[in-house]
Design an enzyme around this catalytic site. Structure first.
Site: not given
Ligand code: KIV
Length: 271
Positions: A51-52, A90, A122, A189
């Site tokens: 979700d980044s 995610d 998460e 993380e």
């Molecule tokens: O959303 C993301 O990129 C992540 C990674 C940093 C593990 O959750």
């Protein structure tokens, strides 16, 4: 160094075997077909549609605004590119916290519509019912503990987590619960390396670290960060394996000059 690219698709069983054999797991994020194709062909084990993407693709400050529909859209391209790697998507903020039923409905949608192999959520004990329900329904689930960016408003920033004993003990407890609930892997993380080592030893599933030291079973980075495309971001844990941001600016600068001075296209580039 040349990397051996598996002919077969990565599976959660193979990842567990890798932990048992002490073979490190390499995971990177991806959000589109073109880059996912390059990363997959390079031999990555897991592609995470993080979700980044909310930050990297959409330009948001936080991960919170990205939606299930947007995650499915991004994941479809990555799935089309992935020949060898396991694709994890995610579950975005709000798609699994409301209720067990809502979480299941969204997880099923993500798997059916994007074609990905697994989902990542998460949190620890508070979302255990959702995780158990998904695992029982045959959905592979990756956990995520420590700095969980969807909780940024509660944390008040992106600082190191679990420095104090109480938070470290809670994290270890949560990791054991996720492992027992059947998570096929857990991301840790931005936590102290010593705690990540302890968690990695305490659970049977593979632990993938980001800013969590070298003793995890594997590592993950955001692709755009490690390629140097995201030039403003330089936390201590991030190693840049290339400076593609500079390369892009040089190439685009050369193109602009060539257009302006009319050296592009030349006769060989014309019909
Ligand atoms: O959303 C993301 O990129 C992540 C990674 C940093 C593990 O959750």
């Amino acid at each position: 160094m040349s990397v051996h690219v598996q002919n077969t698709r990565m599976t959660t069983a193979r990842l567990r075997q890798m932990k048992q054999n002490g073979e490190k797991i390499a995971m990177l994020t991806a959000y589109d077909f073109t880059l996912a194709n390059l990363v997959d062909e390079s031999g990555i084990d897991i592609l995470l549609v993080g979700d980044s993407g909310s930050n990297v693709v959409c330009g948001n400050q936080y991960t919170l605004p990205i939606t299930v529909d947007e995650m499915i859209f991004l994941t479809k391209g990555v799935v089309r590119a992935a020949k060898h790697s396991l694709v994890v998507c995610d579950m975005p903020f709000g798609s699994y916290q409301v209720s067990e039923e809502d979480a299941m409905r969204n997880a099923v949608r993500i798997l059916k519509e994007s074609g990905c192999d697994a989902v990542k959520l998460e949190g620890g004990e508070t979302i255990l019912p959702q995780i158990k329900h998904m695992v029982q329904a045959g959905i592979p689930v990756m956990g995520h503990l420590g700095l969980t960016p969807q909780s940024v408003n509660q944390f008040g920033g992106y600082g190191l987590r679990a420095k104090e004993k109480a938070e470290a003990d809670k994290l270890l407890h949560d990791a054991k619960l996720l492992d027992e609930a059947g998570c096929f892997s857990i991301v840790l993380e931005k936590i102290p390396a010593e705690l990540a080592k302890q968690v990695t030893k305490a659970v049977s599933c593979p632990v993938i670290g980001i800013g969590a030291g070298s003793e995890c079973d594997g590592q993950v980075l955001v692709l755009h960060d490690m390629l140097g495309l995201n030039q403003g971001f330089q936390p201590k844990f991030l190693r840049r394996f290339a400076e593609l941001g500079e390369q892009v600016k040089l190439a685009v600068g050369s193109y602009i000059t060539a257009v302006k001075e009319q050296s592009f296209p030349n006769s060989e580039e014309s019909y």
